[in-house]
Design a protein around this motif. Structure first.
Motif, PDB file in Angstrom:
ATOM      1  N   GLU A   1       0.847  -1.059  -0.011  1.00 19.70           N
ATOM      2  CA  GLU A   1       0.031   0.106  -0.026  1.00 19.70           C
ATOM      3  C   GLU A   1       0.931   1.165  -0.133  1.00 19.70           C
ATOM      4  N   LEU A   2       2.038   1.296   0.863  1.00 17.70           N
ATOM      5  CA  LEU A   2       2.825   2.248   0.795  1.00 17.70           C
ATOM      6  C   LEU A   2       3.347   2.658  -0.536  1.00 17.70           C
ATOM      7  N   MET A   3       3.759   1.590  -1.157  1.00 20.56           N
ATOM      8  CA  MET A   3       4.332   1.782  -2.430  1.00 20.56           C
ATOM      9  C   MET A   3       3.155   2.343  -3.753  1.00 20.56           C
ATOM     10  N   ASN A   4       2.299   1.573  -3.403  1.00 19.95           N
ATOM     11  CA  ASN A   4       1.105   2.254  -4.336  1.00 19.95           C
ATOM     12  C   ASN A   4       0.650   3.905  -4.234  1.00 19.95           C
ATOM     13  N   LEU A   5       0.906   4.128  -2.973  1.00 19.28           N
ATOM     14  CA  LEU A   5       0.461   5.450  -2.785  1.00 19.28           C
ATOM     15  C   LEU A   5       1.913   6.491  -3.183  1.00 19.28           C
ATOM     16  N   TYR A   6       2.742   6.031  -3.034  1.00 20.39           N
ATOM     17  CA  TYR A   6       4.074   6.646  -3.535  1.00 20.39           C
ATOM     18  C   TYR A   6       4.093   6.987  -4.847  1.00 20.39           C
ATOM     19  N   LEU A   7       3.417   5.737  -5.826  1.00 18.75           N
ATOM     20  CA  LEU A   7       3.695   5.918  -7.126  1.00 18.75           C
ATOM     21  C   LEU A   7       2.275   6.975  -7.677  1.00 18.75           C
ATOM     22  N   ASP A   8       1.074   6.706  -6.842  1.00 19.84           N
ATOM     23  CA  ASP A   8       0.099   7.724  -7.009  1.00 19.84           C
ATOM     24  C   ASP A   8       0.336   9.145  -6.821  1.00 19.84           C
ATOM     25  N   ARG A   9       1.275   9.502  -5.797  1.00 26.90           N
ATOM     26  CA  ARG A   9       1.522  10.777  -5.312  1.00 26.90           C
ATOM     27  C   ARG A   9       2.761  11.410  -6.647  1.00 26.90           C
ATOM     28  N   ASN A  10       3.486  10.575  -7.224  1.00 32.85           N
ATOM     29  CA  ASN A  10       4.248  10.779  -8.220  1.00 32.85           C
ATOM     30  C   ASN A  10       3.118  11.360  -9.518  1.00 32.85           C
ATOM     31  N   LEU A  11       2.363  10.235  -9.609  1.00 35.15           N
ATOM     32  CA  LEU A  11       1.492  10.509 -10.932  1.00 35.15           C
ATOM     33  C   LEU A  11       0.617  11.663 -10.579  1.00 35.15           C
TER      34      LEU A  11
END
Length: 821
Positions: free
Chosen positions: A278-288
């Motif tokens: 979940e942390l990695m998904n949120l990190y990618l979403d923040r970048n996008l």
């Protein structure tokens, strides 16, 4: 030489033997420590660790970086270098971790508390075992976020049936947390509540408000469990986020690599696995989201420009239609057409410069009205091709995004202050650059205006109708060109937004099978327990030996003096003052026989009759040794007599059951004959002369000629004369007797005689010119160093079992037999 000196000061074999003397105690302690390690491994909380891998190298986008058609050409907005340290901090940012906790609903912990099996076994209240029910709880709790909730409280749930349950809450000093405001509102002294509810019913009190429903894992086994109870706990989301941040480990695989390894420790491997993903998904979403914000900002700016130009275009188009219809003019003449084309080129060039000027003014107004520059439009959106300005805006947007990511962690972070300073400096630089560019732009526009004015003089010579048509078409085509340009740029921005993907990539997701236990480390715990079990008692032994001021063994006696050592006497475990009589097969009896035999070698065949026994202080076994050594000579067939020459504190007569009425002092003052003071003992060939009444001047009596007379008479009657004298280190009486004896036996007691007192006494003896000294070590505990002293329990009797239990309580027994040594 150094090696020889080292070898002479450190005897490793002696050290090893010293430790081996405590082998049973060491084995018992090792056993206890290993049992402790086993129990720790058995009942301590399991801790797992899982990892995931993330690639943070930014990808190139051919569309966005196309110099020909991409609106972001030259800006290189999505191909900038990556600061790995910044990305590591962003992954561990407070806001990101907090969002992951909220998305996974980790603020609620479900558990099943099992009763301790040893509680019933030992009838004691022992701590119970708590097993977390992550994704396996038979109940779900739906928290009312608008209500303050009691956190860190064990909400106990007793499921009574498939429809009904009992809620029990009892705790003190309870914080009340609001999940909307994310803060503790107050702390109450006590929360006590109990009631029965139906699943799905809202539970609302002053301290909490939630609804409990059954989950898909609910079954009949959860109804009235016999070995524990079900419960849940609410957490402070902020504190929980900080806890997770402290457990997160984010590292790059090497100094040149852009691969990040994200590791997390926790007690539930499924929970830490889900959290990492979940942390990695949120990190990618923040970048996008950051990339989309840039595109949206550009589209928004273009839309405002389109709205402004659309009205002008509609008005120009309507005028053109109306003029042509009224004057029935469709085209210009050839000359007019040429002038019109030149004029149109200049107007288009001026329009582009005006567009750029509009963007520069937009930047100045934007910096005045906004602190956050996330939605700042790109320079290329208005065909601004200034590379310096493009790089400055790009850097400003990147720094601002980085600052937003770190802002929620700690406002006192020094790095945040540095970012703020960089952003402010960049803004000032951009403002200065824009101001200079505006001046250059004004000059370019003025030049175009001059050229347009020259063309206007030519146009003024054209026919009136053609001239009016030229002006109307010029305005229309100018607005149409600008409008078409803006539409094209908006399309490019929308395409860029639609095609946006995260710059970063998940290389390896966290999976349950990759989670491995890191605590307790069973093998390491056993190894640590083993070495601690060795180190602690060895340290105690070494410390005790280091601080010990007592004589410990024969080697010490030999190092401290040049006098010979005739032997050693074992520790008396028989509780008898005459073990050589009562326990003839004991180790101590054999040690007295050995000393008797050693006298033959020590005297080298000479006829030596008088043997004096003394010590540095009282309590070192002088009297005990005198009695048993004399008894040993007597049992070997020698006529032996004991002289109780300790006139100050006589003790020998008590051991043989005589009263001290007539004795040596009586003879020395001429109150008795030798025959009057000799007393027979129960031992064949062994007689005794007691000390007699205590005189006021023992030293004067002993120094008189009567002492020599007494000894000469006894030499004719006995083979051996054993003198029990006073301690030579305390009084001078013994020095007066030493000149009459052939052998002066100085007794030291193991772990009793002080080294300093022994050295001082030996020095005093040497100063008095006394050479016929022999040393005897008393009360030797040979079981501790059986190899050194040749002790073997199989050859002795009456020594006890020698079991470990006896060894553990030996110190107490040693105190009991102290008086017989």
């Amino acid at each position: 030489m150094q090696e020889q000196k080292f070898d002479s000061t450190i005897d490793y074999r002696k050290i090893i033997k010293r430790f081996l003397s405590y082998k049973w105690t060491l084995l018992f302690i090792i056993f206890i420590f290993l049992i402790g390690a086993f129990l720790y491994n058995k009942f301590s909380e399991r801790v797992y660790k899982n990892t995931a891998t993330l690639l943070v190298e930014q990808k190139e986008d051919s569309f966005l970086n196309s110099a020909a058609s991409g609106m972001f050409s030259g800006m290189n907005l999505f191909n900038s270098s990556v600061n790995i340290e910044n990305e590591i901090e962003l992954v561990k940012s407070f806001s990101l971790v907090q969002n992951a906790i909220n998305n996974l609903n980790l603020k609620i912990t479900y558990f099943f508390r099992e009763d301790n099996l040893f509680s019933n076994l030992f009838n004691m209240h022992l701590p119970s075992y708590e097993n977390e029910l992550y994704k396996a709880s038979p109940i779900n709790v739906i928290v009312n976020g608008s209500q303050n909730q009691a956190i860190y409280v064990d909400y106990q749930i007793n499921i009574l049936s498939d429809k009904e349950f009992e809620l029990i809450v009892n705790d003190e000093e309870v914080p009340l947390f609001n999940y909307i405001d994310n803060e503790v509102k107050q702390v109450v002294d006590e929360v006590f509540y109990t009631n029965k509810f139906v699943f799905g019913e809202e539970i609302k009190t002053t301290y909490f408000s939630f609804t409990i429903t059954k989950s898909q894992h609910f079954n009949e086994s959860h109804i009235n469990p016999k070995n524990g109870n079900l419960g849940f706990r609410l957490h402070n989301v902020n504190a929980l986020a900080l806890e997770y941040i402290s457990k997160l480990e984010v590292t790059n695989t090497s100094q040149t690599s852009t691969l990040l390894t994200i590791a997390l420790k926790g007690g539930n491997k499924n929970k830490i696995t889900d959290f990492l993903n979940e942390l990695m998904n949120l990190y990618l979403d923040r970048n996008l989201e950051r990339k989309n914000k840039i595109a949206l900002g550009t589209v928004s700016f273009i839309d405002t420009q389109i709205e402004e130009i659309a009205d002008s275009l509609s008005y120009a188009e309507a005028n053109l239609k109306q003029f042509r219809a009224a004057n029935q003019v469709m085209d210009l003449s050839f000359q007019g057409q040429q002038v019109f084309e030149k004029m149109n080129e200049l107007e288009n060039e001026k329009a582009l410069l005006a567009t750029q000027k509009r963007y520069y003014n937009y930047l100045l107004e934007y910096f005045q009205d906004n602190n956050n520059v996330t939605d700042l439009a790109a320079p290329s959106s208005m065909n601004v091709v200034d590379p310096i300005l493009t790089n400055l805006v790009t850097r400003l947007i990147d720094l601002n995004s980085e600052r937003i990511g770190l802002n929620s962690q700690n406002d006192q972070n020094l790095y945040l202050k540095d970012l703020d300073l960089q952003i402010e400096n960049l803004k000032n630089t951009i403002v200065e650059n824009v101001s200079n560019s505006l001046k250059s732009l004004e000059m370019s526009i003025n030049e175009i205006d001059y050229r347009i004015n020259k063309l206007s003089s030519q146009i003024s010579q054209m026919p009136k109708t053609e001239l009016q048509l030229l002006g109307i078409e010029r305005k229309f085509k100018l607005n149409d060109a600008i409008y078409t340009f803006l539409l094209q740029k908006r399309s490019e921005a929308q395409i860029a937004r639609a095609s946006n993907l995260p710059d970063y990539e998940v290389v390896d997701n966290a999976t349950v099978v990759r989670a491995y236990p890191i605590a307790p480390k069973k093998n390491l715990n056993y190894i640590v327990a083993f070495f601690l079990a060795l180190a602690l008692p060895i340290s105690v032994i070494m410390t005790r030996d280091f601080l010990n001021t007592k004589i410990m063994d024969i080697e010490e006696l030999e190092r401290m003096t040049d006098y010979p050592v005739v032997g050693y006497i074992y520790h008396n475990e028989t509780k008898s003052s005459k073990p050589i009589l009562t326990h003839p097969q004991s180790a101590i009896s054999e040690s007295f026989r050995t000393v008797r035999t050693n006298f033959d070698f020590f005297l080298k065949g000479q006829t030596q009759q008088i043997i004096l026994l003394t010590s540095s202080i009282s309590g070192e076994g002088k009297t005990f040794s005198a009695i048993n050594l004399a008894t040993s000579f007597a049992l070997n067939g020698y006529k032996t007599i004991i002289l109780e020459f300790d006139l100050r504190r006589p003790k020998v007569h008590q051991e043989f059951g005589y009263k001290n009425i007539l004795g040596i002092s009586s003879f020395l003052i001429n109150n008795a004959m030798v025959s009057d003071i000799i007393k027979q003992t129960s031992v064949d060939n062994l007689d005794l002369i007691t000390a007699g009444p205590k005189p006021p001047n023992p030293s004067e009596l002993i120094s008189s000629v009567k002492t020599n007379e007494l000894l000469e008479l006894l030499k004719e009657m006995y083979d051996y004369i054993i003198i029990d004298s006073a301690p030579v280190g305390v009084v001078t009486d013994t020095f007066l007797l030493m000149k009459h004896s052939e052998v002066n036996m100085f007794i030291a007691r193991q772990n009793k005689t002080e080294r300093e007192a022994f050295s001082n006494t030996i020095r005093k003896i040497k100063n008095n010119g006394i050479d016929n000294i022999a040393l005897l070590l008393n009360d030797v505990d040979a079981k501790k160093e059986s190899i050194k002293y040749g002790y073997d329990v199989k050859y002795y009797s009456s020594n006890g079992s020698g079991t470990l239990f006896k060894r553990l309580f030996k110190s107490k027994k040693r105190e009991q037999v102290e008086e017989y040594v």
